[in-house]
Design a protein around this motif. Structure first.
Motif, PDB file in Angstrom:
ATOM      1  N   SER A 121     -14.005  30.417  24.230  1.00 22.87           N
ATOM      2  CA  SER A 121     -14.531  31.516  23.497  1.00 22.87           C
ATOM      3  C   SER A 121     -16.408  31.424  24.194  1.00 22.87           C
ATOM      4  O   SER A 121     -16.979  30.752  24.039  1.00 22.87           O
ATOM      5  CB  SER A 121     -15.015  31.515  21.997  1.00 22.87           C
ATOM      6  N   ASN A 122     -16.887  32.469  24.953  1.00 18.31           N
ATOM      7  CA  ASN A 122     -18.802  32.545  25.163  1.00 18.31           C
ATOM      8  C   ASN A 122     -18.864  32.779  23.580  1.00 18.31           C
ATOM      9  O   ASN A 122     -18.916  33.653  22.925  1.00 18.31           O
ATOM     10  CB  ASN A 122     -18.464  33.464  26.176  1.00 18.31           C
ATOM     11  N   THR A 123     -20.216  31.608  23.583  1.00 18.81           N
ATOM     12  CA  THR A 123     -20.949  31.551  22.847  1.00 18.81           C
ATOM     13  C   THR A 123     -22.492  31.515  23.304  1.00 18.81           C
ATOM     14  O   THR A 123     -22.757  30.992  23.752  1.00 18.81           O
ATOM     15  CB  THR A 123     -21.132  30.873  21.373  1.00 18.81           C
ATOM     16  N   ALA A 124     -23.655  32.371  23.190  1.00 17.96           N
ATOM     17  CA  ALA A 124     -24.299  32.523  23.380  1.00 17.96           C
ATOM     18  C   ALA A 124     -26.054  32.740  22.823  1.00 17.96           C
ATOM     19  O   ALA A 124     -25.544  34.085  22.267  1.00 17.96           O
ATOM     20  CB  ALA A 124     -24.633  33.079  24.822  1.00 17.96           C
ATOM     21  N   GLU A 125     -26.941  32.685  23.122  1.00 17.18           N
ATOM     22  CA  GLU A 125     -27.889  33.615  22.446  1.00 17.18           C
ATOM     23  C   GLU A 125     -28.516  34.563  23.473  1.00 17.18           C
ATOM     24  O   GLU A 125     -28.212  34.401  25.157  1.00 17.18           O
ATOM     25  CB  GLU A 125     -29.751  32.381  22.711  1.00 17.18           C
ATOM     26  N   VAL A 126     -28.201  35.598  22.740  1.00 17.90           N
ATOM     27  CA  VAL A 126     -28.660  36.808  24.278  1.00 17.90           C
ATOM     28  C   VAL A 126     -30.488  37.586  23.345  1.00 17.90           C
ATOM     29  O   VAL A 126     -30.587  37.063  22.340  1.00 17.90           O
ATOM     30  CB  VAL A 126     -27.827  38.439  23.276  1.00 17.90           C
ATOM     31  N   TYR A 127     -31.246  37.989  24.825  1.00 17.15           N
ATOM     32  CA  TYR A 127     -32.467  38.424  24.625  1.00 17.15           C
ATOM     33  C   TYR A 127     -32.968  40.074  25.003  1.00 17.15           C
ATOM     34  O   TYR A 127     -32.183  39.976  25.666  1.00 17.15           O
ATOM     35  CB  TYR A 127     -33.423  37.445  25.793  1.00 17.15           C
ATOM     36  N   PHE A 128     -33.425  40.607  23.880  1.00 17.48           N
ATOM     37  CA  PHE A 128     -34.116  41.512  24.346  1.00 17.48           C
ATOM     38  C   PHE A 128     -35.406  42.079  24.832  1.00 17.48           C
ATOM     39  O   PHE A 128     -36.563  41.911  23.904  1.00 17.48           O
ATOM     40  CB  PHE A 128     -33.743  42.687  22.960  1.00 17.48           C
ATOM     41  N   GLU A 129     -35.544  42.752  26.147  1.00 17.26           N
ATOM     42  CA  GLU A 129     -37.147  42.404  26.602  1.00 17.26           C
ATOM     43  C   GLU A 129     -37.375  43.978  26.610  1.00 17.26           C
ATOM     44  O   GLU A 129     -36.865  44.686  27.512  1.00 17.26           O
ATOM     45  CB  GLU A 129     -37.608  41.686  27.537  1.00 17.26           C
ATOM     46  N   ASP A 130     -38.301  44.960  25.333  1.00 14.40           N
ATOM     47  CA  ASP A 130     -38.947  46.066  26.057  1.00 14.40           C
ATOM     48  C   ASP A 130     -37.172  46.969  26.617  1.00 14.40           C
ATOM     49  O   ASP A 130     -37.832  47.564  27.417  1.00 14.40           O
ATOM     50  CB  ASP A 130     -39.816  46.733  27.611  1.00 14.40           C
ATOM     51  N   VAL A 131     -36.345  46.659  25.830  1.00 10.82           N
ATOM     52  CA  VAL A 131     -34.706  47.636  26.102  1.00 10.82           C
ATOM     53  C   VAL A 131     -35.105  48.920  25.866  1.00 10.82           C
ATOM     54  O   VAL A 131     -35.213  49.351  24.385  1.00 10.82           O
ATOM     55  CB  VAL A 131     -33.621  46.533  25.118  1.00 10.82           C
ATOM     56  N   VAL A 141     -25.510  49.119  22.790  1.00  9.94           N
ATOM     57  CA  VAL A 141     -27.080  48.691  23.602  1.00  9.94           C
ATOM     58  C   VAL A 141     -26.146  48.482  24.972  1.00  9.94           C
ATOM     59  O   VAL A 141     -25.407  47.721  24.551  1.00  9.94           O
ATOM     60  CB  VAL A 141     -27.907  47.471  23.440  1.00  9.94           C
ATOM     61  N   GLU A 142     -26.284  48.516  25.368  1.00 10.93           N
ATOM     62  CA  GLU A 142     -25.689  48.248  26.750  1.00 10.93           C
ATOM     63  C   GLU A 142     -26.083  47.843  27.875  1.00 10.93           C
ATOM     64  O   GLU A 142     -27.915  47.900  27.592  1.00 10.93           O
ATOM     65  CB  GLU A 142     -25.719  49.539  27.820  1.00 10.93           C
ATOM     66  N   ARG A 143     -25.966  46.911  28.518  1.00 12.36           N
ATOM     67  CA  ARG A 143     -26.545  45.472  29.440  1.00 12.36           C
ATOM     68  C   ARG A 143     -27.135  46.748  30.256  1.00 12.36           C
ATOM     69  O   ARG A 143     -28.313  45.869  31.332  1.00 12.36           O
ATOM     70  CB  ARG A 143     -26.146  44.647  29.594  1.00 12.36           C
ATOM     71  N   SER A 144     -26.426  47.498  30.784  1.00 10.19           N
ATOM     72  CA  SER A 144     -26.973  47.964  31.850  1.00 10.19           C
ATOM     73  C   SER A 144     -28.573  48.871  31.740  1.00 10.19           C
ATOM     74  O   SER A 144     -29.141  48.829  32.542  1.00 10.19           O
ATOM     75  CB  SER A 144     -26.193  48.920  32.487  1.00 10.19           C
ATOM     76  N   PHE A 145     -28.849  48.887  30.345  1.00 14.94           N
ATOM     77  CA  PHE A 145     -29.792  49.730  30.120  1.00 14.94           C
ATOM     78  C   PHE A 145     -31.500  48.732  31.096  1.00 14.94           C
ATOM     79  O   PHE A 145     -32.490  49.276  30.554  1.00 14.94           O
ATOM     80  CB  PHE A 145     -30.459  49.214  28.196  1.00 14.94           C
ATOM     81  N   GLY A 146     -30.953  47.007  31.143  1.00 13.34           N
ATOM     82  CA  GLY A 146     -32.183  46.807  31.367  1.00 13.34           C
ATOM     83  C   GLY A 146     -32.453  45.470  29.770  1.00 13.34           C
ATOM     84  O   GLY A 146     -32.751  46.702  28.769  1.00 13.34           O
ATOM     85  N   GLY A 147     -33.527  44.460  30.919  1.00  8.43           N
ATOM     86  CA  GLY A 147     -33.683  43.793  29.184  1.00  8.43           C
ATOM     87  C   GLY A 147     -32.870  43.283  28.739  1.00  8.43           C
ATOM     88  O   GLY A 147     -33.519  42.882  28.063  1.00  8.43           O
ATOM     89  N   VAL A 148     -31.859  43.289  28.527  1.00  6.28           N
ATOM     90  CA  VAL A 148     -30.998  42.108  28.101  1.00  6.28           C
ATOM     91  C   VAL A 148     -30.665  41.287  28.924  1.00  6.28           C
ATOM     92  O   VAL A 148     -30.140  41.544  29.789  1.00  6.28           O
ATOM     93  CB  VAL A 148     -29.747  43.537  28.265  1.00  6.28           C
ATOM     94  N   THR A 149     -30.798  40.083  28.120  1.00  5.12           N
ATOM     95  CA  THR A 149     -30.101  39.247  28.789  1.00  5.12           C
ATOM     96  C   THR A 149     -29.558  38.064  27.781  1.00  5.12           C
ATOM     97  O   THR A 149     -29.683  37.874  26.775  1.00  5.12           O
ATOM     98  CB  THR A 149     -31.423  38.242  29.892  1.00  5.12           C
ATOM     99  N   SER A 150     -29.361  37.080  28.781  1.00  6.82           N
ATOM    100  CA  SER A 150     -28.654  35.920  27.989  1.00  6.82           C
ATOM    101  C   SER A 150     -28.617  34.850  28.209  1.00  6.82           C
ATOM    102  O   SER A 150     -29.028  34.432  29.189  1.00  6.82           O
ATOM    103  CB  SER A 150     -27.129  36.423  28.126  1.00  6.82           C
ATOM    104  N   GLY A 151     -28.671  33.482  27.003  1.00  9.25           N
ATOM    105  CA  GLY A 151     -28.793  32.171  27.840  1.00  9.25           C
ATOM    106  C   GLY A 151     -27.712  31.063  28.134  1.00  9.25           C
ATOM    107  O   GLY A 151     -26.173  32.181  28.166  1.00  9.25           O
ATOM    108  N   PRO A 152     -28.036  30.437  28.705  1.00  9.86           N
ATOM    109  CA  PRO A 152     -26.006  29.539  28.892  1.00  9.86           C
ATOM    110  C   PRO A 152     -25.378  29.444  27.759  1.00  9.86           C
ATOM    111  O   PRO A 152     -25.440  29.605  26.158  1.00  9.86           O
ATOM    112  CB  PRO A 152     -26.777  28.256  28.907  1.00  9.86           C
ATOM    113  N   PRO A 153     -23.740  29.804  28.001  1.00 10.74           N
ATOM    114  CA  PRO A 153     -23.013  28.938  26.532  1.00 10.74           C
ATOM    115  C   PRO A 153     -23.146  27.938  26.088  1.00 10.74           C
ATOM    116  O   PRO A 153     -23.740  26.768  26.316  1.00 10.74           O
ATOM    117  CB  PRO A 153     -21.580  28.870  27.743  1.00 10.74           C
TER     118      PRO A 153
END
Length: 619
Positions: A278-288, A257-269
């Motif tokens: 290191s960066n640790t975050a929640e990742v959300y997928f909405e109609d990707v 999955v590419e973030r550039s597909f759209g619909g991919v967002t992430s929460g704060p570290p």
């Protein structure tokens, strides 16, 4: 501050690393035609076979030595640039305090080639095999575990699936990005409702009517590099049709999955105990919308893809933490050599000597495991999963112990931030949890071994039903009883080898006894399985150290006698633990204790915590 690109690393990548180890580092998946032709292959795992009381020594004796002189030279040529990066560019304490590694520092690591160690040269990487990768991981572990997570999440698991399962088109498209274009990768598996139970994920991808893409919805938590990755290996439930029954079933599929597909967002570290940089975050997928060509491996085979990625990368954790332990020992030794208390230097006290010796014993075993596994993998082994799981458990627990003892030797000084050990201890805590918690991996080791032994036991039982037709098989099995390691070790280790052989024999008999007693219900006997796993871990530690120190002795290495001494001490300690753990699996007294603990735990859970009257209460 010195810039890493002054080291001429791009020239290093293109000129010095003109090697082709990719086929050894990552075996290419076989085609369906090739798989059908292959006869049944014998399992060469040393650990799997001792569950059935069988000695298969190929992967442990002699100690593997797969690197060519050219490979060793290339690896050594990279050690100095990597060490200089950590001493002259990277500032682990600063990154920890800021909860972020400076962009300029990360850029230097990219320029060094540190983010693409195992990517083939053709795609801009260093083209190194597992053993070479492990050697560089040791340097990372000795200096900055936080940055090590960024590095490992990117290549050990982030894009490892593309190396293992990617089509040629997928490799051509993505490997240059993750090696030379400074595009971070991540591995997105864990969800709020599925931690160790990876098969229970809820993230879902639905195929479009025209079969051209999948639409992905859901979220993942605690994703390393989750806030910075542009490319992710994502696992989601997909509807699959069973080829045999025609039924529709949910099965996990892996996707690039590419973030550039759209619909991919992430929460704060996330705010964490350790590995803060290191960066640790929640990742959300909405109609990707994921193109169908971005399925990684086969549709519905995502769970297998995920497990193989994790299995393939676990040896690196052992290599990394062996470096961490070595650094902790160096700090503690420097203090013991110079600190004077009650008129003597600390190194003169027997209790300090015992601590330093024990720390070195554990480091030696951890390192021996990691590089035995990596070299077997580079030699083309497909049977290393039990050993890799053992290595991860052993390394993470021993590293915690070694760091804790180093702090103890330094006393109050070790508790202070400037010494650096408190940061190391905070960073170390996660290693017993992620990429398979040690609790689950113990069950994995025990159940995998028991299943292998159980299948073989059924085969033996069938043979006895018609002994005249199976005499060869029966006699072959009978001849296996009684392990002898004397041919594999140097004379000075004969006594240690006898102890280990006795442990292996008892281990096989105990596994059989446990199987016959509990049968399929063994899966519910987790404390017994833990005892078996702990015995297996100690046996592997004994075997790899005896093999490695025998090699050192035969090569007349300057450290040979010290390695022999470490091995002897380990064999004495570990063999006692093995015997104790195996006795517990069949002890009626121990089973009673296990039941009592279960009753106590149930009461605690029923009362939501401690349920005793206070020591000063009257009624």
């Amino acid at each position: 501050m010195l810039r890493i690109n002054n080291f001429g690393t791009r020239k290093l990548i293109k000129d010095v690393c003109k090697q082709r180890y990719y086929s050894a580092a990552v075996p290419k998946p076989k085609t369906e035609h090739e798989t059908k032709k292959e006869p049944k292959r014998e399992n060469e795992s040393f650990m799997a076979n001792i569950f059935r009381g069988n000695l298969v020594s190929k992967q442990v004796f002699p100690y593997p030595d797969v690197l060519t002189e050219e490979q060793k030279e290339i690896t050594n040529s990279l050690v100095d640039p990597f060490e200089r990066f950590f001493t002259e560019v990277n500032d682990a304490a600063k990154s920890d305090a800021n909860s972020k590694t400076d962009d300029s520092t990360l850029k230097s690591l990219w320029e060094l080639g540190g983010m693409a160690i195992q990517v083939p040269n053709d795609y801009g990487g260093l083209g190194m095999n597992n053993t070479q990768y492990g050697r560089l991981c040791q340097i990372v572990g000795a200096n900055d575990l936080g940055l090590g997570i960024t590095l490992g999440a990117h290549q050990s698991i982030g894009f490892k699936g593309i190396l293992l399962y990617g089509t040629q088109a997928q490799k051509d498209k993505y490997l240059p990005k993750v090696s030379t274009e400074e595009v971070y990768a991540a591995f997105a598996l864990t969800e709020p409702s599925s931690g160790s139970d990876a098969n229970s994920i809820r993230c879902r991808a639905v195929k479009s009517a025209d079969n051209k893409y999948y639409v992905l919805n859901g979220s993942k938590i605690w994703i390393s590099n989750g806030g910075i990755a542009e490319i992710m290996t994502v696992f989601a439930q997909t509807e699959q049709i069973d080829k045999k029954t025609g039924e529709k079933k949910d099965k996990v599929t892996a996707f690039i999955v590419e973030r550039s597909f759209g619909g991919v967002t992430s929460g704060p570290p996330e705010k964490k105990m350790g590995i803060k940089s290191s960066n640790t975050a929640e990742v959300y997928f909405e109609d990707v919308k994921i193109p169908i060509e971005n399925v990684l491996g086969e549709e519905g085979e995502g769970f297998k893809v995920a497990m193989n990625i994790l299995n393939n990368g676990r040896f690196g954790m052992g290599a990394t933490l062996s470096g961490t332990m070595k650094k902790c020992i160096e700090i503690a030794t420097a203090h013991a050599n110079n600190r004077v208390q009650f008129g003597q230097k600390l190194k003169a006290y027997a209790s300090i000597q015992a601590k330093l010796a024990q720390m070195n014993i554990l480091q030696y075993a951890t390192e021996s495991m990691a590089f035995a596994i990596s070299q077997n993998m580079d030699a083309g082994s497909q049977d290393y999963h039990l050993e890799a799981a053992i290595s991860k458990v052993y390394a993470s627990e021993c590293a915690w112990y070694v760091c804790d003892e180093a702090i103890q030797i330094l006393g109050g000084m070790g508790f202070m931030r400037d010494t650096g050990l408190e940061r190391v201890m905070r960073d170390l805590r996660i290693f017993r949890i992620f990429e398979g918690t040690n609790d689950i991996l113990r069950l994995f080791v025990a159940l995998s071994g028991v299943q292998y032994a159980g299948n073989h036991l059924k085969e033996l039982q069938r043979a006895f039903k018609n002994p005249s037709a199976n005499l060869g098989f029966i006699f072959k099995e009978a001849s296996r009883r009684g392990t002898d390691l004397s041919a594999h070790v140097v004379p000075e280790l004969m006594e240690s080898a006898k102890k280990t052989a006795a442990c292996i024999d008892l281990f096989g008999r105990t596994t059989e006894e446990v199987l016959l007693k509990h049968n399929k219900n063994i899966i519910h006997e987790q404390l017994i399985l833990n005892n078996l796993a702990d015995a297996a871990i100690d046996i592997y530690a004994m075997v790899v150290t005896q093999s490695r120190s025998s090699r050192a002795s035969k090569l007349n290495l300057p450290t040979a006698q010290h390695e022999i001494n470490l091995t002897k001490a380990l064999a004495t300690q570990a063999s006692d633990r093995v015997m104790d753990n195996l006795k517990k699996t069949t002890s009626g007294q121990q089973q009673g204790q296990n039941k009592l603990l279960s009753v106590i735990a149930q009461e605690i859970c029923n009362q939501d915590g401690v349920h005793t009257t206070g020591p000063l209460d009257q009624q």
